[in-house]
Design a protein around this motif. Structure first.
Motif, PDB file in Angstrom:
ATOM      1  N   ARG A  57      33.286  33.536  47.990  1.00  0.00           N
ATOM      2  CA  ARG A  57      34.866  34.319  47.860  1.00  0.00           C
ATOM      3  C   ARG A  57      35.056  34.629  46.507  1.00  0.00           C
ATOM      4  NH1 ARG A  57      39.337  32.894  51.691  1.00  0.00           N
ATOM      5  NH2 ARG A  57      39.631  30.492  50.364  1.00  0.00           N
ATOM      6  N   PHE A  58      35.264  35.640  46.043  1.00  0.00           N
ATOM      7  CA  PHE A  58      35.460  36.608  45.060  1.00  0.00           C
ATOM      8  C   PHE A  58      36.967  36.633  44.451  1.00  0.00           C
ATOM      9  CE2 PHE A  58      30.733  36.002  44.639  1.00  0.00           C
ATOM     10  CZ  PHE A  58      30.945  35.570  43.410  1.00  0.00           C
ATOM     11  N   TYR A  59      38.234  35.996  44.202  1.00  0.00           N
ATOM     12  CA  TYR A  59      39.342  36.470  43.893  1.00  0.00           C
ATOM     13  C   TYR A  59      39.959  36.510  42.659  1.00  0.00           C
ATOM     14  CZ  TYR A  59      40.699  32.025  45.707  1.00  0.00           C
ATOM     15  OH  TYR A  59      40.810  30.839  45.686  1.00  0.00           O
ATOM     16  N   GLY A  86      28.805  41.976  40.978  1.00  0.00           N
ATOM     17  CA  GLY A  86      29.580  43.408  41.262  1.00  0.00           C
ATOM     18  C   GLY A  86      30.644  42.731  42.049  1.00  0.00           C
ATOM     19  N   ALA A  87      30.229  41.616  42.399  1.00  0.00           N
ATOM     20  CA  ALA A  87      31.949  41.441  43.032  1.00  0.00           C
ATOM     21  C   ALA A  87      32.659  41.030  41.798  1.00  0.00           C
ATOM     22  CB  ALA A  87      31.371  40.296  43.469  1.00  0.00           C
ATOM     23  N   SER A  92      37.874  42.515  38.859  1.00  0.00           N
ATOM     24  CA  SER A  92      38.050  43.183  37.581  1.00  0.00           C
ATOM     25  C   SER A  92      38.921  44.863  37.681  1.00  0.00           C
ATOM     26  CB  SER A  92      37.587  43.404  36.201  1.00  0.00           C
ATOM     27  OG  SER A  92      36.683  44.460  36.232  1.00  0.00           O
ATOM     28  N   TYR A  93      38.428  45.409  38.640  1.00  0.00           N
ATOM     29  CA  TYR A  93      38.591  46.822  38.466  1.00  0.00           C
ATOM     30  C   TYR A  93      40.368  47.450  39.515  1.00  0.00           C
ATOM     31  CZ  TYR A  93      38.553  52.056  40.192  1.00  0.00           C
ATOM     32  OH  TYR A  93      39.087  53.359  40.238  1.00  0.00           O
ATOM     33  N   ASP A  94      39.830  46.000  40.770  1.00  0.00           N
ATOM     34  CA  ASP A  94      41.274  45.812  41.470  1.00  0.00           C
ATOM     35  C   ASP A  94      41.829  44.307  42.092  1.00  0.00           C
ATOM     36  OD1 ASP A  94      43.282  45.618  43.881  1.00  0.00           O
ATOM     37  OD2 ASP A  94      42.290  47.363  44.634  1.00  0.00           O
ATOM     38  N   PRO A  95      42.667  43.674  41.249  1.00  0.00           N
ATOM     39  CA  PRO A  95      42.353  42.649  41.136  1.00  0.00           C
ATOM     40  C   PRO A  95      43.284  42.400  42.455  1.00  0.00           C
ATOM     41  CG  PRO A  95      44.120  43.031  39.462  1.00  0.00           C
ATOM     42  CD  PRO A  95      43.435  43.933  39.919  1.00  0.00           C
ATOM     43  N   THR A  96      43.322  43.003  43.531  1.00  0.00           N
ATOM     44  CA  THR A  96      44.140  42.582  44.959  1.00  0.00           C
ATOM     45  C   THR A  96      42.708  42.643  45.313  1.00  0.00           C
ATOM     46  OG1 THR A  96      44.283  44.587  45.137  1.00  0.00           O
ATOM     47  CG2 THR A  96      46.212  43.812  43.952  1.00  0.00           C
TER      48      THR A  96
END
Length: 163
Positions: A57-59, A86-87, A92-96
């Protein structure tokens, strides 16, 4: 909602399963990881045999969000580890967004891992008898080890695991 989706993923029955997210093992990318127990045959409620799916899981923030993106490796038969970059890009593109990568049953960090004791060292080449022999021996060993259970490591069951 996210917990509900993970509970559906983790169990084909109505029983709830608590998912324990922990620090990822050395060499595995991800904010945190979990091993989720899944039924070997989700179509047969009388079969109690299970497999374990490994999920990364990446956030980007302090905690996972309900905005989820699941990235699927091809195959089946591929580990999702190659999608870690990619994750991180999506974070980085959308941190939400919380991104999930799952090793399909039988590969990577999922268990059991469907491998032979001495996997072939080279890409398959039908014109090279050494590699043909190596792949044939490996395939025979896997067939002998898993027998009729091998059918549970194909496309259908990999797809059902994501439901």
């Amino acid at each position: 909602m996210l917990q509900f989706l993970l509970l559906v993923l983790a169990a084909a029955s109505s029983a709830s399963v608590e998912i324990e997210w922990v620090e990822c093992p050395a060499g595995q990318d991800g904010t945190d990881c979990a091993s989720i127990t899944l039924p070997l045959d989700p179509d047969d409620a009388t079969n109690s045999e299970t497999v374990s799916a490994f999920v990364r899981r990446f956030y980007a923030g302090e905690a996972a969000t309900n905005k989820s993106l699941w990235m699927f490796a091809g195959g089946p038969g591929d580990t999702a580890e190659s999608f870690a970059g990619g994750a991180e890009y999506f974070n980085s593109y959308d941190p939400t967004v919380t991104v999930y990568l799952m090793d399909q049953r039988g590969v990577g960090m999922s268990s059991p891992s469907v491998n032979c004791a001495n996997p072939p060292l080279y890409d398959f080449d039908p014109n090279n008898q050494t590699t043909v022999g190596s792949y044939s021996a490996c395939n025979a060993e896997i067939a002998e080890t898993y027998g009729a259970k091998l059918k549970y490591f194909g496309t259908y069951y990999a797809a059902v695991d994501y439901m």
